[in-house]
Each structure stands twice: as C-alpha cells, then as structure tokens.
Design a protein around this motif. Sequence first.
Motif, PDB file in Angstrom:
ATOM      1  N   PHE A 182       0.845  -1.189   0.000  1.00 53.13           N
ATOM      2  CA  PHE A 182       0.000   0.000   0.000  1.00 53.13           C
ATOM      3  C   PHE A 182       0.885   1.245   0.000  1.00 53.13           C
ATOM      4  N   TRP A 183       0.637   2.135  -0.962  1.00 51.44           N
ATOM      5  CA  TRP A 183       1.408   3.374  -1.078  1.00 51.44           C
ATOM      6  C   TRP A 183       0.622   4.509  -0.436  1.00 51.44           C
ATOM      7  N   LEU A 184       1.207   5.122   0.592  1.00 55.97           N
ATOM      8  CA  LEU A 184       0.479   6.116   1.375  1.00 55.97           C
ATOM      9  C   LEU A 184       0.163   7.382   0.598  1.00 55.97           C
ATOM     10  N   GLU A 185       1.038   7.737  -0.344  1.00 53.51           N
ATOM     11  CA  GLU A 185       0.845   8.985  -1.093  1.00 53.51           C
ATOM     12  C   GLU A 185      -0.335   8.887  -2.060  1.00 53.51           C
ATOM     13  N   SER A 186      -0.357   7.831  -2.845  1.00 50.27           N
ATOM     14  CA  SER A 186      -1.409   7.695  -3.860  1.00 50.27           C
ATOM     15  C   SER A 186      -2.642   6.966  -3.334  1.00 50.27           C
ATOM     16  N   GLY A 187      -2.482   6.202  -2.236  1.00 49.51           N
ATOM     17  CA  GLY A 187      -3.595   5.395  -1.738  1.00 49.51           C
ATOM     18  C   GLY A 187      -3.792   4.128  -2.547  1.00 49.51           C
ATOM     19  N   GLY A 188      -2.802   3.789  -3.382  1.00 50.79           N
ATOM     20  CA  GLY A 188      -2.904   2.599  -4.222  1.00 50.79           C
ATOM     21  C   GLY A 188      -2.512   1.337  -3.476  1.00 50.79           C
ATOM     22  N   MET A 189      -3.246   0.262  -3.759  1.00 49.51           N
ATOM     23  CA  MET A 189      -2.969  -1.050  -3.164  1.00 49.51           C
ATOM     24  C   MET A 189      -2.822  -2.055  -4.296  1.00 49.51           C
ATOM     25  N   THR A 190      -1.843  -2.958  -4.148  1.00 46.38           N
ATOM     26  CA  THR A 190      -1.685  -3.959  -5.209  1.00 46.38           C
ATOM     27  C   THR A 190      -2.935  -4.847  -5.259  1.00 46.38           C
ATOM     28  N   ARG A 191      -3.486  -5.179  -6.385  1.00 45.71           N
ATOM     29  CA  ARG A 191      -3.024  -4.784  -7.690  1.00 45.71           C
ATOM     30  C   ARG A 191      -4.025  -3.823  -8.298  1.00 45.71           C
ATOM     31  N   ASN A 192      -3.617  -2.539  -8.405  1.00 48.72           N
ATOM     32  CA  ASN A 192      -4.441  -1.496  -9.032  1.00 48.72           C
ATOM     33  C   ASN A 192      -5.757  -1.214  -8.313  1.00 48.72           C
ATOM     34  N   ILE A 193      -5.748  -1.369  -6.962  1.00 42.47           N
ATOM     35  CA  ILE A 193      -6.922  -0.982  -6.178  1.00 42.47           C
ATOM     36  C   ILE A 193      -6.642   0.420  -5.631  1.00 42.47           C
ATOM     37  N   LEU A 194      -7.399   1.393  -6.101  1.00 39.35           N
ATOM     38  CA  LEU A 194      -7.152   2.786  -5.718  1.00 39.35           C
ATOM     39  C   LEU A 194      -8.115   3.178  -4.597  1.00 39.35           C
ATOM     40  N   THR A 195      -7.592   3.189  -3.364  1.00 39.38           N
ATOM     41  CA  THR A 195      -8.460   3.415  -2.205  1.00 39.38           C
ATOM     42  C   THR A 195      -8.817   4.888  -2.045  1.00 39.38           C
ATOM     43  N   SER A 196      -9.825   5.129  -1.201  1.00 38.84           N
ATOM     44  CA  SER A 196     -10.330   6.485  -0.984  1.00 38.84           C
ATOM     45  C   SER A 196      -9.421   7.277  -0.044  1.00 38.84           C
ATOM     46  N   LYS A 197      -9.655   8.583  -0.003  1.00 37.74           N
ATOM     47  CA  LYS A 197      -8.894   9.453   0.891  1.00 37.74           C
ATOM     48  C   LYS A 197      -9.150   9.058   2.346  1.00 37.74           C
ATOM     49  N   ASP A 198     -10.375   8.666   2.668  1.00 42.88           N
ATOM     50  CA  ASP A 198     -10.707   8.255   4.038  1.00 42.88           C
ATOM     51  C   ASP A 198      -9.857   7.060   4.470  1.00 42.88           C
ATOM     52  N   PHE A 199      -9.733   6.084   3.589  1.00 42.33           N
ATOM     53  CA  PHE A 199      -8.929   4.900   3.905  1.00 42.33           C
ATOM     54  C   PHE A 199      -7.467   5.300   4.097  1.00 42.33           C
ATOM     55  N   ARG A 200      -6.965   6.100   3.160  1.00 40.30           N
ATOM     56  CA  ARG A 200      -5.573   6.547   3.201  1.00 40.30           C
ATOM     57  C   ARG A 200      -5.273   7.297   4.503  1.00 40.30           C
ATOM     58  N   ASP A 201      -6.191   8.201   4.888  1.00 35.01           N
ATOM     59  CA  ASP A 201      -5.995   8.985   6.110  1.00 35.01           C
ATOM     60  C   ASP A 201      -5.941   8.098   7.347  1.00 35.01           C
ATOM     61  N   GLU A 202      -6.822   7.095   7.402  1.00 34.47           N
ATOM     62  CA  GLU A 202      -6.828   6.166   8.540  1.00 34.47           C
ATOM     63  C   GLU A 202      -5.479   5.454   8.661  1.00 34.47           C
ATOM     64  N   ILE A 203      -4.971   4.980   7.523  1.00 36.35           N
ATOM     65  CA  ILE A 203      -3.709   4.232   7.524  1.00 36.35           C
ATOM     66  C   ILE A 203      -2.556   5.157   7.914  1.00 36.35           C
ATOM     67  N   LYS A 204      -2.562   6.366   7.367  1.00 34.07           N
ATOM     68  CA  LYS A 204      -1.492   7.326   7.681  1.00 34.07           C
ATOM     69  C   LYS A 204      -1.422   7.630   9.167  1.00 34.07           C
ATOM     70  N   ILE A 205      -2.583   7.855   9.783  1.00 38.63           N
ATOM     71  CA  ILE A 205      -2.633   8.164  11.227  1.00 38.63           C
ATOM     72  C   ILE A 205      -2.010   7.027  12.036  1.00 38.63           C
ATOM     73  N   LEU A 206      -2.397   5.794  11.696  1.00 40.55           N
ATOM     74  CA  LEU A 206      -1.885   4.637  12.437  1.00 40.55           C
ATOM     75  C   LEU A 206      -0.383   4.452  12.238  1.00 40.55           C
ATOM     76  N   ILE A 207       0.076   4.686  11.002  1.00 43.79           N
ATOM     77  CA  ILE A 207       1.517   4.544  10.721  1.00 43.79           C
ATOM     78  C   ILE A 207       2.300   5.607  11.483  1.00 43.79           C
ATOM     79  N   GLU A 208       1.788   6.851  11.474  1.00 44.95           N
ATOM     80  CA  GLU A 208       2.485   7.945  12.172  1.00 44.95           C
ATOM     81  C   GLU A 208       2.561   7.690  13.674  1.00 44.95           C
ATOM     82  N   LYS A 209       1.485   7.119  14.226  1.00 44.20           N
ATOM     83  CA  LYS A 209       1.472   6.797  15.658  1.00 44.20           C
ATOM     84  C   LYS A 209       2.528   5.746  16.008  1.00 44.20           C
ATOM     85  N   SER A 210       2.803   4.870  15.043  1.00 45.36           N
ATOM     86  CA  SER A 210       3.752   3.771  15.307  1.00 45.36           C
ATOM     87  C   SER A 210       5.206   4.213  15.249  1.00 45.36           C
ATOM     88  N   MET A 211       5.436   5.416  14.712  1.00 46.63           N
ATOM     89  CA  MET A 211       6.815   5.903  14.541  1.00 46.63           C
ATOM     90  C   MET A 211       7.447   6.262  15.894  1.00 46.63           C
TER      91      MET A 211
END
Length: 211
Positions: A182-211
Amino acid sequence: FKHNAYKPNVVIDWVNFIKFNDITYISIDWQGRELTEDDLGIKFDKIKFKVADNVNDPEYKIKNGDGAFLNKGTQVYTIKGYSPEFRLAAYFDKKLVVYEADSNPKAKKGKDLLDIKGKVEYISLNSETDGTTELATIKDKTKVEALVNMVLESPISEFRTVGKRCFVMFHLKDGTTVNRAFWLESGGMTRNILTSKDFRDEIKILIEKSM
C-alpha cells in the motif's frame, strides 16, 4: 561474406503465475496457517502449458491454461469458502501453493479481486522492509469492517507507486492472510486498487502513531 545473426537465449525471470478465464493469479508468500488437503474444494482445471523451460521470448503473451512452473496436467483446485475468481491452489514441489488473483480484465472494484467480505478478523499494518513486522493493528470489529468495505468498493485504476509504502495484511477468520502493498501517497494497493482518501488517512494516522 554472409553474416549469420546470433540471437542468444533470453533468460526470463518468470513469477509463479497461472492463468484461467483471463484472470492471472500469482502465488503468494504465505503467512498464517498452512493450507491442507481439507481446504481444497472441487477440481477447477488443469495446466495446459508450462511456460518456464519452454518460452524464451520476452514478448510472449500468456494464455489461459498457462502456468509458469507447474507441469502440464497439474490439477488446479478451488479453495473452500473462497471464490475461484480470487483464490486457487495447486501442488508445486509437493507443497500446496495458493494463487491469488493479480489481474482480472473484468474487475471494476476491489471486491472483484478480493473475496474477503465478512471474513476478516483483524488488520495489521506491516513494515515495508519485510512485509511481516507489525507496526500497528486494527482489531475493533466495526472499524475493521468499515476499512474492508472501503477497499472492496475502491475502483480498479492505475496509480503511482512512489513514496512511502507499507503492507496491509488482512488476517482472515480461517487463519489465512491476504497481504497487499500500500502506497500512502497515492492510496494505491496492489493490484491497481485505488483506495479512498478516508482509507488513506486512517492508515497514515496509524503509521504515524507507530513511529
């Protein structure tokens, strides 16, 4: 003087794929429990042509019935509880290998590639280094269901594979897993699944918390 053109054999590094009904399936690096014979459903089809060892043309277009490394005549099975458009299995080197749909020309949304609705126990976000080290987990059933539905309703579309990525692993109720880059910038997931901004934001928040 006549010059004979010399064309060296081309060595092609095939991925372990099979193709049926225009769907190309890729063998997956299996996480979770091993599949057993009890997981196999009905006989689905047989491999008609082994590509490795027989094809050295990089322009070769793979066909239905082709397998990269499976010998001609190898039996391919469905897997109990899953659509054959998503998962198939076959024995390779005496080991049961799972093949998951990588590309399907008829797929319009994530749900056309991933048959995981109602089957996910929890989601983990894993390190891009090895794909398995857990950075964060989502275990709240309501949130898990919401995120899974976002993925399943996402359009199939090309996206840019640049910038930071992680792996989204769906831990299924039967003990098997589905792991997707899963690419955080584009929200793309293999293979060619383009997720929504809501999904991307959720993942980003969780990743940032883990840092």
